[in-house]
Design an enzyme around this catalytic site. Structure first.
Site, PDB file in Angstrom:
ATOM      1  N   ASN A   1       0.877  -1.177   0.000  1.00  0.00           N
ATOM      2  CA  ASN A   1       0.000   0.000   0.000  1.00  0.00           C
ATOM      3  C   ASN A   1       0.910   1.220   0.000  1.00  0.00           C
ATOM      4  O   ASN A   1       1.512   1.543   1.020  1.00  0.00           O
ATOM      5  CB  ASN A   1      -0.882  -0.037   1.266  1.00  0.00           C
ATOM      6  CG  ASN A   1      -1.644   1.246   1.472  1.00  0.00           C
ATOM      7  OD1 ASN A   1      -1.768   2.057   0.553  1.00  0.00           O
ATOM      8  ND2 ASN A   1      -2.174   1.443   2.677  1.00  0.00           N
ATOM      9  N   TRP A   2       1.000   1.876  -1.161  1.00  0.00           N
ATOM     10  CA  TRP A   2       1.954   2.984  -1.307  1.00  0.00           C
ATOM     11  C   TRP A   2       1.423   4.281  -0.720  1.00  0.00           C
ATOM     12  O   TRP A   2       2.099   5.317  -0.783  1.00  0.00           O
ATOM     13  CB  TRP A   2       2.345   3.161  -2.778  1.00  0.00           C
ATOM     14  CG  TRP A   2       3.004   1.949  -3.377  1.00  0.00           C
ATOM     15  CD1 TRP A   2       3.400   0.813  -2.713  1.00  0.00           C
ATOM     16  CD2 TRP A   2       3.344   1.738  -4.752  1.00  0.00           C
ATOM     17  NE1 TRP A   2       3.957  -0.084  -3.594  1.00  0.00           N
ATOM     18  CE2 TRP A   2       3.929   0.459  -4.856  1.00  0.00           C
ATOM     19  CE3 TRP A   2       3.197   2.503  -5.915  1.00  0.00           C
ATOM     20  CZ2 TRP A   2       4.375  -0.066  -6.077  1.00  0.00           C
ATOM     21  CZ3 TRP A   2       3.632   1.987  -7.133  1.00  0.00           C
ATOM     22  CH2 TRP A   2       4.227   0.711  -7.207  1.00  0.00           C
ATOM     23  N   LYS A   3       0.219   4.230  -0.183  1.00  0.00           N
ATOM     24  CA  LYS A   3      -0.394   5.386   0.486  1.00  0.00           C
ATOM     25  C   LYS A   3      -0.195   6.655  -0.368  1.00  0.00           C
ATOM     26  O   LYS A   3      -0.299   6.601  -1.589  1.00  0.00           O
ATOM     27  CB  LYS A   3       0.180   5.562   1.894  1.00  0.00           C
ATOM     28  CG  LYS A   3       0.108   4.300   2.738  1.00  0.00           C
ATOM     29  CD  LYS A   3       0.187   4.621   4.202  1.00  0.00           C
ATOM     30  CE  LYS A   3       0.531   3.391   5.002  1.00  0.00           C
ATOM     31  NZ  LYS A   3       0.132   3.486   6.395  1.00  0.00           N
TER      32      LYS A   3
ATOM     33  N   HIS B   1      -9.502   0.708   5.238  1.00  0.00           N
ATOM     34  CA  HIS B   1      -8.183   0.946   5.851  1.00  0.00           C
ATOM     35  C   HIS B   1      -8.379   1.833   7.075  1.00  0.00           C
ATOM     36  O   HIS B   1      -9.203   2.750   7.070  1.00  0.00           O
ATOM     37  CB  HIS B   1      -7.248   1.609   4.840  1.00  0.00           C
ATOM     38  CG  HIS B   1      -5.832   1.635   5.311  1.00  0.00           C
ATOM     39  ND1 HIS B   1      -5.377   2.556   6.231  1.00  0.00           N
ATOM     40  CD2 HIS B   1      -4.780   0.832   5.025  1.00  0.00           C
ATOM     41  CE1 HIS B   1      -4.101   2.318   6.480  1.00  0.00           C
ATOM     42  NE2 HIS B   1      -3.712   1.266   5.760  1.00  0.00           N
TER      43      HIS B   1
ATOM     44  N   GLU C   1      -6.763   4.227   8.170  1.00  0.00           N
ATOM     45  CA  GLU C   1      -6.583   5.669   7.960  1.00  0.00           C
ATOM     46  C   GLU C   1      -7.850   6.292   7.383  1.00  0.00           C
ATOM     47  O   GLU C   1      -8.081   7.485   7.545  1.00  0.00           O
ATOM     48  CB  GLU C   1      -5.356   5.915   7.064  1.00  0.00           C
ATOM     49  CG  GLU C   1      -4.071   5.674   7.853  1.00  0.00           C
ATOM     50  CD  GLU C   1      -2.859   5.276   7.026  1.00  0.00           C
ATOM     51  OE1 GLU C   1      -2.879   5.416   5.790  1.00  0.00           O
ATOM     52  OE2 GLU C   1      -1.884   4.805   7.635  1.00  0.00           O
TER      53      GLU C   1
ATOM     54  N   GLU D   1      -5.191  -5.482  10.655  1.00  0.00           N
ATOM     55  CA  GLU D   1      -4.267  -4.360  10.803  1.00  0.00           C
ATOM     56  C   GLU D   1      -4.596  -3.605  12.093  1.00  0.00           C
ATOM     57  O   GLU D   1      -5.431  -2.679  12.067  1.00  0.00           O
ATOM     58  CB  GLU D   1      -4.399  -3.404   9.603  1.00  0.00           C
ATOM     59  CG  GLU D   1      -3.962  -4.017   8.295  1.00  0.00           C
ATOM     60  CD  GLU D   1      -3.384  -2.976   7.349  1.00  0.00           C
ATOM     61  OE1 GLU D   1      -2.346  -3.250   6.743  1.00  0.00           O
ATOM     62  OE2 GLU D   1      -3.959  -1.879   7.232  1.00  0.00           O
TER      63      GLU D   1
ATOM     64  N   GLY E   1       2.090   2.298  10.868  1.00  0.00           N
ATOM     65  CA  GLY E   1       2.950   3.473  10.733  1.00  0.00           C
ATOM     66  C   GLY E   1       3.660   3.875  12.015  1.00  0.00           C
ATOM     67  O   GLY E   1       4.215   4.964  12.111  1.00  0.00           O
TER      68      GLY E   1
ATOM     69  N   SER F   1       3.388  -1.980  10.437  1.00  0.00           N
ATOM     70  CA  SER F   1       4.825  -1.844  10.678  1.00  0.00           C
ATOM     71  C   SER F   1       5.633  -3.081  10.278  1.00  0.00           C
ATOM     72  O   SER F   1       6.610  -3.440  10.939  1.00  0.00           O
ATOM     73  CB  SER F   1       5.094  -1.474  12.141  1.00  0.00           C
ATOM     74  OG  SER F   1       4.567  -0.191  12.417  1.00  0.00           O
TER      75      SER F   1
ATOM     76  N   GLY G   1       2.693  -1.021   4.351  1.00  0.00           N
ATOM     77  CA  GLY G   1       2.601   0.382   3.969  1.00  0.00           C
ATOM     78  C   GLY G   1       3.977   0.959   3.714  1.00  0.00           C
ATOM     79  O   GLY G   1       4.583   0.731   2.664  1.00  0.00           O
ATOM     80  N   GLY G   2       4.502   1.691   4.695  1.00  0.00           N
ATOM     81  CA  GLY G   2       5.760   2.430   4.543  1.00  0.00           C
ATOM     82  C   GLY G   2       6.883   1.676   3.856  1.00  0.00           C
ATOM     83  O   GLY G   2       7.460   2.172   2.877  1.00  0.00           O
TER      84      GLY G   2
HETATM   85  C1  PEP Z   1      -0.862  -0.028   5.893  1.00  0.00           C
HETATM   86  O1  PEP Z   1      -0.946   1.139   5.531  1.00  0.00           O
HETATM   87  O2  PEP Z   1      -1.688  -0.854   5.496  1.00  0.00           O
HETATM   88  C2  PEP Z   1       0.233  -0.381   6.803  1.00  0.00           C
HETATM   89  C3  PEP Z   1       0.255  -1.588   7.285  1.00  0.00           C
HETATM   90  O3  PEP Z   1       1.164   0.606   7.067  1.00  0.00           O
HETATM   91  P1  PEP Z   1       2.631   0.432   7.685  1.00  0.00           P
HETATM   92  O4  PEP Z   1       3.224  -0.819   7.095  1.00  0.00           O
HETATM   93  O5  PEP Z   1       3.348   1.674   7.290  1.00  0.00           O
HETATM   94  O6  PEP Z   1       2.449   0.296   9.175  1.00  0.00           O
END
Ligand code: PEP
Length: 249
Positions: free
Chosen positions: A8-10, A93, A95, A164, A170, A209, A230-231
């Site tokens: 997930n490149w957000k 998600h 967020e 999640e 994050g 994370s 994500g990140g």
């Molecule tokens: C996500 O955005 O789905 C996620 C898991 O983010 P991160 O890996 O940055 O915690």
């Protein structure tokens, strides 16, 4: 089923950088044999689709609306995503839930994605306060029920669930694999009630994370069918390292 690596490149990348990362994903998937999904921003979908053509990496989107057309300013329809070659759509998600997305909206989005022949990646997970109040099971169960009620997944119409925990997203503080695996068992039990035989077609991913230093612990758990990252997924080198581990798991 092979373990899935979903990135997930957000809102991390420009269109230009998304194209470069898509090329790196294509190469990494070819070299490692991993099953991978790349979910760029809406604006980059067309160019990323072209960059992924001929590779084994599937195109994903980070959100969707449930109507195909109408007076819905700023929304993106499932029909439009499907026409661009999108195969997976993240819904619910944390967020987006944090900005007010309700269980009902998540359910409508998941149903619309399936109706257009794409696979929803339904995110569920508790906040830190809910975890501290011992409400994790109740929250995960009720989000799952709301999203999957009436979906009837099958191997031809698969659904993916991503556990999640919001407090792990994050923050650099992942859930312990052991703890995540226990929640995945709970999700499986709930799926058996909700979708019966369709359970076998549902993959349950962990997200929060995840990076190359900890992904192995999650992939080693039989309850965890892959990761939603994500990140760290927006970094070509880290994504390739995680794909290699997913392919080996
Ligand atoms: C996500 O955005 O789905 C996620 C898991 O983010 P991160 O890996 O940055 O915690």
């Amino acid at each position: 089923m092979p373990k899935l690596f979903a990135g997930n490149w957000k809102l991390y990348l420009t269109d230009e950088a998304s194209v470069a990362l898509a090329r790196a994903y294509g190469e990494a998937a070819r070299e490692t044999g991993a099953e991978a999904v790349a979910a760029p921003s809406f604006t980059a979908l067309v160019r990323v689709a072209a960059a992924l053509a001929g590779t084994e990496v599937a195109l994903g989107a980070q959100d969707v609306y449930w109507e195909d057309a109408g007076a819905h300013t700023g929304e993106v329809s499932p029909a439009a995503l499907s026409a661009l070659g999108v195969r997976y759509v993240i819904v619910g998600h944390s967020e987006r839930r944090a900005m007010g997305e309700t269980d009902e909206a998540v359910a409508r989005k998941a149903a619309a994605v399936l109706a257009h022949g794409m696979t929803p990646i339904v995110c569920v997970g508790e906040t830190e306060e809910e975890k501290d109040a011992d409400r994790r099971e109740e929250v995960v169960r009720s989000q799952l029920r709301a999203a999957l009620d009436g979906l009837h997944p099958t191997s031809e119409r698969p659904v993916i669930v991503a556990y999640e925990p919001r407090w792990a997203i994050g923050t650099g503080v992942p859930c312990e694999p052991e703890e995540a695996a226990a929640v995945h068992r709970l999700i499986r039990r709930e799926l058996e009630v909700l979708v019966g035989e369709g359970t076998a077609s549902v993959r349950v991913l962990y997200g929060g994370s995840v990076d190359p230093s900890n992904v192995g612990g999650f992939l080693a758990r039989p309850e965890i069918d892959g990761v939603l990252v994500g990140g760290a997924s927006a970094d070509a080198g880290k994504a390739k390292a995680m794909m290699a581990m997913a392919a080996e798991a």
